[in-house]
Design a protein around this motif. Structure first.
Motif, PDB file in Angstrom:
ATOM      1  N   VAL A   1     -38.643  14.819   6.742  1.00  0.00           N
ATOM      2  CA  VAL A   1     -39.451  14.357   5.608  1.00  0.00           C
ATOM      3  C   VAL A   1     -40.733  13.710   6.134  1.00  0.00           C
ATOM      4  O   VAL A   1     -41.839  14.016   5.665  1.00  0.00           O
ATOM      5  CB  VAL A   1     -38.664  13.351   4.725  1.00  0.00           C
ATOM      6  CG1 VAL A   1     -39.557  12.809   3.615  1.00  0.00           C
ATOM      7  CG2 VAL A   1     -37.425  14.011   4.127  1.00  0.00           C
TER       8      VAL A   1
ATOM      9  N   ALA B   1     -37.185  14.106  -1.811  1.00  0.00           N
ATOM     10  CA  ALA B   1     -37.656  13.002  -0.951  1.00  0.00           C
ATOM     11  C   ALA B   1     -39.102  13.245  -0.535  1.00  0.00           C
ATOM     12  O   ALA B   1     -39.923  12.315  -0.515  1.00  0.00           O
ATOM     13  CB  ALA B   1     -36.757  12.868   0.275  1.00  0.00           C
TER      14      ALA B   1
ATOM     15  N   VAL C   1     -39.606   3.957  10.013  1.00  0.00           N
ATOM     16  CA  VAL C   1     -38.721   3.577  11.121  1.00  0.00           C
ATOM     17  C   VAL C   1     -37.433   4.377  10.964  1.00  0.00           C
ATOM     18  O   VAL C   1     -36.740   4.242   9.954  1.00  0.00           O
ATOM     19  CB  VAL C   1     -38.433   2.064  11.090  1.00  0.00           C
ATOM     20  CG1 VAL C   1     -37.633   1.662  12.321  1.00  0.00           C
ATOM     21  CG2 VAL C   1     -39.724   1.250  11.003  1.00  0.00           C
TER      22      VAL C   1
ATOM     23  N   ARG D   1     -43.143  16.282   7.359  1.00  0.00           N
ATOM     24  CA  ARG D   1     -43.772  17.044   6.272  1.00  0.00           C
ATOM     25  C   ARG D   1     -44.901  16.245   5.627  1.00  0.00           C
ATOM     26  O   ARG D   1     -45.854  16.809   5.118  1.00  0.00           O
ATOM     27  CB  ARG D   1     -42.727  17.425   5.207  1.00  0.00           C
ATOM     28  CG  ARG D   1     -41.888  18.637   5.576  1.00  0.00           C
ATOM     29  CD  ARG D   1     -41.107  19.167   4.380  1.00  0.00           C
ATOM     30  NE  ARG D   1     -39.997  18.329   4.011  1.00  0.00           N
ATOM     31  CZ  ARG D   1     -38.771  18.431   4.519  1.00  0.00           C
ATOM     32  NH1 ARG D   1     -38.504  19.358   5.423  1.00  0.00           N
ATOM     33  NH2 ARG D   1     -37.812  17.622   4.121  1.00  0.00           N
TER      34      ARG D   1
ATOM     35  N   LEU E   1     -27.413   4.115   8.712  1.00  0.00           N
ATOM     36  CA  LEU E   1     -27.750   2.773   8.218  1.00  0.00           C
ATOM     37  C   LEU E   1     -26.516   1.897   8.334  1.00  0.00           C
ATOM     38  O   LEU E   1     -25.393   2.397   8.272  1.00  0.00           O
ATOM     39  CB  LEU E   1     -28.144   2.833   6.728  1.00  0.00           C
ATOM     40  CG  LEU E   1     -29.117   3.923   6.303  1.00  0.00           C
ATOM     41  CD1 LEU E   1     -29.068   4.103   4.803  1.00  0.00           C
ATOM     42  CD2 LEU E   1     -30.514   3.548   6.739  1.00  0.00           C
TER      43      LEU E   1
HETATM   44  C1  LIG Z   1     -33.556  11.469   4.317  1.00  0.00           C
HETATM   45  C2  LIG Z   1     -33.211  12.235   3.039  1.00  0.00           C
HETATM   46  C3  LIG Z   1     -33.822  11.540   1.827  1.00  0.00           C
HETATM   47  C4  LIG Z   1     -33.754  13.657   3.167  1.00  0.00           C
HETATM   48  O1  LIG Z   1     -33.308  14.431   2.071  1.00  0.00           O
HETATM   49  P1  LIG Z   1     -33.647  16.000   2.027  1.00  0.00           P
HETATM   50  O2  LIG Z   1     -33.051  16.523   0.794  1.00  0.00           O
HETATM   51  O3  LIG Z   1     -33.278  16.636   3.316  1.00  0.00           O
HETATM   52  O4  LIG Z   1     -35.239  16.002   1.983  1.00  0.00           O
HETATM   53  P2  LIG Z   1     -36.141  16.602   0.834  1.00  0.00           P
HETATM   54  O5  LIG Z   1     -35.768  15.992  -0.455  1.00  0.00           O
HETATM   55  O6  LIG Z   1     -37.537  16.471   1.260  1.00  0.00           O
HETATM   56  O7  LIG Z   1     -35.692  18.122   0.780  1.00  0.00           O
HETATM   57  C5  LIG Z   1     -36.027  19.019   1.817  1.00  0.00           C
HETATM   58  C6  LIG Z   1     -35.111  20.224   1.723  1.00  0.00           C
HETATM   59  O8  LIG Z   1     -35.137  20.740   0.394  1.00  0.00           O
HETATM   60  C7  LIG Z   1     -35.444  22.153   0.446  1.00  0.00           C
HETATM   61  N1  LIG Z   1     -36.041  22.518  -0.856  1.00  0.00           N
HETATM   62  C8  LIG Z   1     -35.383  23.189  -1.827  1.00  0.00           C
HETATM   63  N2  LIG Z   1     -36.164  23.318  -2.900  1.00  0.00           N
HETATM   64  C9  LIG Z   1     -37.340  22.740  -2.609  1.00  0.00           C
HETATM   65  C10 LIG Z   1     -38.562  22.586  -3.325  1.00  0.00           C
HETATM   66  N3  LIG Z   1     -38.702  23.025  -4.579  1.00  0.00           N
HETATM   67  N4  LIG Z   1     -39.569  21.914  -2.711  1.00  0.00           N
HETATM   68  C11 LIG Z   1     -39.450  21.461  -1.466  1.00  0.00           C
HETATM   69  N5  LIG Z   1     -38.310  21.592  -0.724  1.00  0.00           N
HETATM   70  C12 LIG Z   1     -37.269  22.227  -1.303  1.00  0.00           C
HETATM   71  C13 LIG Z   1     -36.298  22.258   1.679  1.00  0.00           C
HETATM   72  O9  LIG Z   1     -36.340  23.582   2.160  1.00  0.00           O
HETATM   73  C14 LIG Z   1     -35.539  21.341   2.638  1.00  0.00           C
HETATM   74  O10 LIG Z   1     -34.365  21.995   3.063  1.00  0.00           O
HETATM   75  P3  LIG Z   1     -33.931  22.024   4.616  1.00  0.00           P
HETATM   76  O11 LIG Z   1     -33.562  20.599   4.938  1.00  0.00           O
HETATM   77  O12 LIG Z   1     -32.778  22.950   4.624  1.00  0.00           O
HETATM   78  O13 LIG Z   1     -35.127  22.474   5.381  1.00  0.00           O
HETATM   79  C15 LIG Z   1     -31.664  12.299   2.851  1.00  0.00           C
HETATM   80  O14 LIG Z   1     -31.116  12.954   3.958  1.00  0.00           O
HETATM   81  C16 LIG Z   1     -31.035  10.923   2.697  1.00  0.00           C
HETATM   82  O15 LIG Z   1     -31.128  10.294   1.653  1.00  0.00           O
HETATM   83  N6  LIG Z   1     -30.334  10.456   3.769  1.00  0.00           N
HETATM   84  C17 LIG Z   1     -29.595   9.216   3.707  1.00  0.00           C
HETATM   85  C18 LIG Z   1     -30.464   7.983   3.742  1.00  0.00           C
HETATM   86  C19 LIG Z   1     -31.357   7.963   4.952  1.00  0.00           C
HETATM   87  O16 LIG Z   1     -30.939   8.242   6.065  1.00  0.00           O
HETATM   88  N7  LIG Z   1     -32.615   7.595   4.705  1.00  0.00           N
HETATM   89  C20 LIG Z   1     -33.626   7.537   5.730  1.00  0.00           C
HETATM   90  C21 LIG Z   1     -33.536   6.318   6.538  1.00  0.00           C
HETATM   91  S1  LIG Z   1     -34.825   6.302   7.785  1.00  0.00           S
END
Ligand SMILES: CC(C)(COP(=O)(O)OP(=O)(O)OC[C@H]1O[C@@H](n2cnc3c(N)ncnc32)[C@H](O)[C@@H]1OP(=O)(O)O)[C@@H](O)C(=O)NCCC(=O)NCCS
Length: 179
Positions: A147, A113, A136, A150, A38
Motif C-alpha cells: 500500500v 486501503a 512505520v 502504491r 501489531l
Molecule cells: C495493510 C492492509 C490494509 C492492506 O490491505 P489490502 O487489501 O492488501 O490493500 P488494498 O486495500 O490497497 O488492496 C490491494 C489489493 O486489492 C486488489 N484490488 C482488487 N480490486 C481493486 C480495485 N478496484 N482497485 C485497486 N485494487 C484492487 C489489488 O490488486 C491488491 O491485490 P493484491 O494484494 O493481490 O495485489 C491490510 O492487510 C490490513 O488491514 N492488515 C492488518 C493491519 C495492518 O497490518 N496494518 C498496517 C500496519 S503498518
C-alpha cells in the motif's frame, strides 16, 4: 488547519467517533490475522479496543486531525480506519505525521486501503500543508508495504522496534515532490 471528512469513489472517511466506531474497531482488533504485525500478534480485548478508540478520538480533539473511520458506501459497513496521526508509540518519530491503515480481513483485496490512503495523502498536503509523511511498517508486513509503495512512499531507514525485539522500517513520502 483541520482535517475534514472525505468521500472517495467507494468510501466514506469520517472523523473518529467513539460511540459510532468502537464496535467495528473491536471486531477488527479481535481478528488474529488483522493484528499479525501489531501488539505482538495478540488480538486486543474489548476493553483494549475501547481504550484505543478513545485515544483515536482524543487525537482529533488535540490536533484537529486523526484517523478516519472507513465506511464502504455501497454497504454502509465500517471496515476499519485510515488517516493521519502522530505515532506516539514510537518516540523517535512521534513529532512526525504517519499515515496508517487497518481494515477487517473481509475487506482486503479490494484496493480500499490504497483508495483511503490516497485521500489521506491528498489531505495531508492540501488541508494540513504538510511537506512529509511517514509510514512505520513491520518488514514482514508485505501487504502494508505494498500500500505504501502504491502511494509513492520509499523506504528510508530500518531500526530497532521501540517496544519489542526485532526491527521496524520507516517509509517516507515527500509531498512537495509529488503532483
Ligand atoms: C495493510 C492492509 C490494509 C492492506 O490491505 P489490502 O487489501 O492488501 O490493500 P488494498 O486495500 O490497497 O488492496 C490491494 C489489493 O486489492 C486488489 N484490488 C482488487 N480490486 C481493486 C480495485 N478496484 N482497485 C485497486 N485494487 C484492487 C489489488 O490488486 C491488491 O491485490 P493484491 O494484494 O493481490 O495485489 C491490510 O492487510 C490490513 O488491514 N492488515 C492488518 C493491519 C495492518 O497490518 N496494518 C498496517 C500496519 S503498518
Amino acid at each position: 488547519m483541520a482535517l475534514s471528512d472525505v468521500t472517495t469513489e467507494r468510501l466514506q472517511l469520517s472523523r473518529w467517533d467513539v460511540a459510532l466506531h468502537t464496535p467495528a474497531l473491536t471486531r477488527l482488533n479481535a481478528c488474529p490475522v488483522a493484528v499479525r504485525y501489531l501488539n505482538d500478534g495478540v488480538p486486543y480485548t474489548a476493553p483494549e479496543s475501547a481504550a484505543q478508540s478513545r485515544r483515536f478520538a482524543a487525537h482529533w480533539e488535540q490536533h484537529g486531525f486523526g484517523l478516519w473511520a472507513v465506511r464502504v458506501r455501497a454497504t454502509g459497513e465500517v471496515i476499519g480506519f485510515t488517516g493521519l496521526s502522530h505515532p506516539l508509540w514510537f518516540p523517535r518519530v512521534a513529532h512526525e505525521v504517519e499515515v496508517g491503515w487497518r481494515l477487517h480481513p473481509s475487506a482486503w483485496g479490494n484496493g480500499y486501503a490504497t483508495e483511503a490512503g490516497r485521500a489521506a495523502v491528498a489531505a495531508a498536503r492540501t488541508s494540513l500543508g504538510l511537506s512529509r509523511l511517514i509510514a512505520v511498517i513491520d518488514p514482514e508486513n508485505v501487504a502494508s508495504i505494498a500500500v505504501a509503495k502504491r502511494l509513492g512512499f520509499g523506504r528510508e531507514s530500518v531500526g530497532a522496534h521501540p517496544q519489542r525485539p526485532g526491527t521496524i522500517e520507516l517509509y517516507a513520502l515527500h509531498l512537495a515532490a509529488t503532483p
